[in-house]
Structure formats: structure tokens, C-alpha cells
Design a protein around this motif. Structure first.
Motif, PDB file in Angstrom:
ATOM      1  N   ASP A  39       0.829  -1.203   0.000  1.00 45.44           N
ATOM      2  CA  ASP A  39       0.000   0.000   0.000  1.00 45.44           C
ATOM      3  C   ASP A  39       0.867   1.258   0.000  1.00 45.44           C
ATOM      4  O   ASP A  39       0.578   2.225  -0.702  1.00 45.44           O
ATOM      5  N   LYS A  40       1.929   1.230   0.790  1.00 47.33           N
ATOM      6  CA  LYS A  40       2.850   2.371   0.848  1.00 47.33           C
ATOM      7  C   LYS A  40       3.490   2.605  -0.518  1.00 47.33           C
ATOM      8  O   LYS A  40       3.576   3.741  -0.998  1.00 47.33           O
ATOM      9  N   TYR A  41       3.927   1.529  -1.181  1.00 46.36           N
ATOM     10  CA  TYR A  41       4.533   1.646  -2.512  1.00 46.36           C
ATOM     11  C   TYR A  41       3.527   2.219  -3.510  1.00 46.36           C
ATOM     12  O   TYR A  41       3.863   3.124  -4.288  1.00 46.36           O
ATOM     13  N   LEU A  42       2.293   1.706  -3.499  1.00 41.21           N
ATOM     14  CA  LEU A  42       1.278   2.188  -4.436  1.00 41.21           C
ATOM     15  C   LEU A  42       0.967   3.661  -4.206  1.00 41.21           C
ATOM     16  O   LEU A  42       0.831   4.429  -5.160  1.00 41.21           O
ATOM     17  N   LEU A  43       0.882   4.062  -2.954  1.00 38.87           N
ATOM     18  CA  LEU A  43       0.605   5.454  -2.627  1.00 38.87           C
ATOM     19  C   LEU A  43       1.740   6.358  -3.105  1.00 38.87           C
ATOM     20  O   LEU A  43       1.501   7.394  -3.731  1.00 38.87           O
ATOM     21  N   GLU A  44       2.982   5.962  -2.844  1.00 34.78           N
ATOM     22  CA  GLU A  44       4.139   6.739  -3.301  1.00 34.78           C
ATOM     23  C   GLU A  44       4.148   6.840  -4.818  1.00 34.78           C
ATOM     24  O   GLU A  44       4.441   7.901  -5.377  1.00 34.78           O
ATOM     25  N   HIS A  45       3.834   5.745  -5.483  1.00 33.38           N
ATOM     26  CA  HIS A  45       3.832   5.736  -6.952  1.00 33.38           C
ATOM     27  C   HIS A  45       2.742   6.673  -7.501  1.00 33.38           C
ATOM     28  O   HIS A  45       2.979   7.399  -8.471  1.00 33.38           O
ATOM     29  N   LYS A 175      -6.851  19.181  -5.660  1.00 30.13           N
ATOM     30  CA  LYS A 175      -7.991  18.474  -5.066  1.00 30.13           C
ATOM     31  C   LYS A 175      -7.804  16.963  -5.164  1.00 30.13           C
ATOM     32  O   LYS A 175      -8.027  16.233  -4.193  1.00 30.13           O
ATOM     33  N   PHE A 176      -7.369  16.495  -6.318  1.00 27.01           N
ATOM     34  CA  PHE A 176      -7.151  15.063  -6.500  1.00 27.01           C
ATOM     35  C   PHE A 176      -6.003  14.590  -5.610  1.00 27.01           C
ATOM     36  O   PHE A 176      -6.070  13.510  -5.022  1.00 27.01           O
ATOM     37  N   TYR A 177      -4.964  15.392  -5.501  1.00 26.92           N
ATOM     38  CA  TYR A 177      -3.800  15.060  -4.668  1.00 26.92           C
ATOM     39  C   TYR A 177      -4.237  14.800  -3.232  1.00 26.92           C
ATOM     40  O   TYR A 177      -3.777  13.851  -2.598  1.00 26.92           O
ATOM     41  N   GLY A 178      -5.139  15.625  -2.751  1.00 28.89           N
ATOM     42  CA  GLY A 178      -5.626  15.471  -1.387  1.00 28.89           C
ATOM     43  C   GLY A 178      -6.526  14.258  -1.187  1.00 28.89           C
ATOM     44  O   GLY A 178      -6.713  13.804  -0.060  1.00 28.89           O
ATOM     45  N   SER A 179      -7.078  13.739  -2.271  1.00 29.30           N
ATOM     46  CA  SER A 179      -8.005  12.622  -2.157  1.00 29.30           C
ATOM     47  C   SER A 179      -7.364  11.270  -2.455  1.00 29.30           C
ATOM     48  O   SER A 179      -8.035  10.244  -2.403  1.00 29.30           O
ATOM     49  N   ILE A 180      -6.075  11.263  -2.743  1.00 24.75           N
ATOM     50  CA  ILE A 180      -5.407  10.003  -3.102  1.00 24.75           C
ATOM     51  C   ILE A 180      -5.400   9.061  -1.918  1.00 24.75           C
ATOM     52  O   ILE A 180      -5.048   9.426  -0.805  1.00 24.75           O
ATOM     53  N   SER A 181      -5.780   7.838  -2.188  1.00 29.74           N
ATOM     54  CA  SER A 181      -5.676   6.767  -1.193  1.00 29.74           C
ATOM     55  C   SER A 181      -5.366   5.480  -1.946  1.00 29.74           C
ATOM     56  O   SER A 181      -5.417   5.428  -3.162  1.00 29.74           O
ATOM     57  N   VAL A 182      -5.093   4.451  -1.176  1.00 27.75           N
ATOM     58  CA  VAL A 182      -4.734   3.172  -1.793  1.00 27.75           C
ATOM     59  C   VAL A 182      -5.985   2.452  -2.234  1.00 27.75           C
ATOM     60  O   VAL A 182      -7.029   2.530  -1.734  1.00 27.75           O
TER      61      VAL A 182
END
Length: 182
Positions: A39-45, A175-182
Motif C-alpha cells: 500500500d505504501k509503494y502504491l501510494l508513493e507511486h 484536489k485530486f492530490y488530497g483525495s489520493i488513497s490506496v
């Protein structure tokens, strides 16, 4: 003798149960850690992809502003010289074509950004980017294909529209940046 057998069985059960409990716990903790790392890798990517796309869009906006500013500057000089907007010298025309070539080259950056935004599921950003098409094409239609520069009022209108579209795209990205989740 019966007590010894029971003691041996009791010890074996305790050791076996301890081993089973340890094995299950180790498996559960390892699985959880692996999922968290994934999850951490996907979020960073996702963040890196979004930031890369924002940079690509800024390349496009910078090239567009470069052409617009060049045309606006030439227009101002021509007004000061009392020349018609279609009476463009070869030197000035070459400088406009150079800025247009940079803009055309930046289309690849825009396309790259759009495709990555779509992969991320950021259709709201893609819709904001699509708003660049009409004013961008209108500018090129008038200047590059019509071989005329803009009046100062037209320049201000194009600049205002470009700045608003750029602001809207950046707001959609934020706005999209703030909504990013895994």
C-alpha cells in the motif's frame, strides 16, 4: 507409567500448540506488513505520477505562455511603430515560429499527462485540461495560420483565459492530490 504417558502427551500438546500459535501469529504479522508495504509503494507511486503529470502540464502551459507573450510583445512593438498586425518582419515571424515549435513540442507533455491522469482515474483533471483546446487552437489559428498578431486587447483576453485555465487545472490537481488513497 500412565502418568508418564500423560505427561509426555501433555508436553507434546503444549509444545505443538505453542508452535501453531507462533506460526499463525508470524503469518498474520508478515501478511499485514507485506500489505502495508505494498500500500505504501502504491501510494508513493501515485503521488510521483501525479507530480510528474503536473510538471508535464506546466511545460505545456509555459510553452503556450511563451508563444502568447512573444506575440503580445511583437504586437505592442508594431502598434508603437504604427504598423498593421499583418505586416510582420521575417525576424519577428521567425521568433514567433520558434515559440510555436516549442508549443507544438509540448503537446507530447500534455498527452503524457492526460494519459497518466486517466490511469489514476482523475477525469476531473482531464476535463479541466480539455478546456485548453479552444483558446489554444484559436491563438494558433489567428497567429500561425492567419499570419497576424493579436491586438493588445486580444492579447490580454488570451492571457486572462490562459491564466484561469492554468489555475483551474492546478486546483483540480490539488484536489485530486488530497483525495489520493490506496
Amino acid at each position: 507409567m500412565p502418568t508418564e504417558v500423560i505427561d509426555v502427551i501433555d508436553t507434546a500438546v503444549k509444545i505443538g500448540l505453542g508452535g501453531i500459535i507462533t506460526g499463525i501469529t508470524t503469518y498474520a504479522v508478515t501478511s499485514k506488513n507485506h500489505k502495508n508495504e505494498k500500500d505504501k509503494y502504491l501510494l508513493e507511486h501515485k503521488y510521483k505520477t501525479l507530480e510528474s503529470c503536473a510538471e508535464k502540464m506546466d511545460e505545456f502551459f509555459d510553452a503556450w505562455m511563451g508563444l502568447l507573450t512573444k506575440v503580445g510583445g511583437i504586437s505592442r512593438h508594431m502598434e508603437n511603430e504604427g504598423k498593421e498586425y499583418t505586416d510582420i518582419s521575417k525576424k519577428r515571424w521567425d521568433s514567433i515560429k520558434e515559440k510555436d515549435a516549442a508549443l507544438v513540442e509540448s503537446w507530447g507533455s500534455k498527452s503524457y499527462a492526460i494519459s497518466r491522469f486517466r490511469i489514476l482515474g482523475a477525469e476531473n483533471i482531464v476535463e479541466a485540461i480539455k478546456k485548453t483546446n479552444t483558446p489554444h487552437n484559436s491563438l494558433r489559428e489567428k497567429v500561425i495560420f492567419g499570419k497576424t498578431v493579436l491586438s493588445h486587447d486580444e492579447f490580454k483576453e488570451f492571457r486572462t483565459e490562459l491564466n484561469q485555465i492554468k489555475k483551474d487545472v492546478h486546483a483540480a490537481i490539488s484536489k485530486f492530490y488530497g483525495s489520493i488513497s490506496v
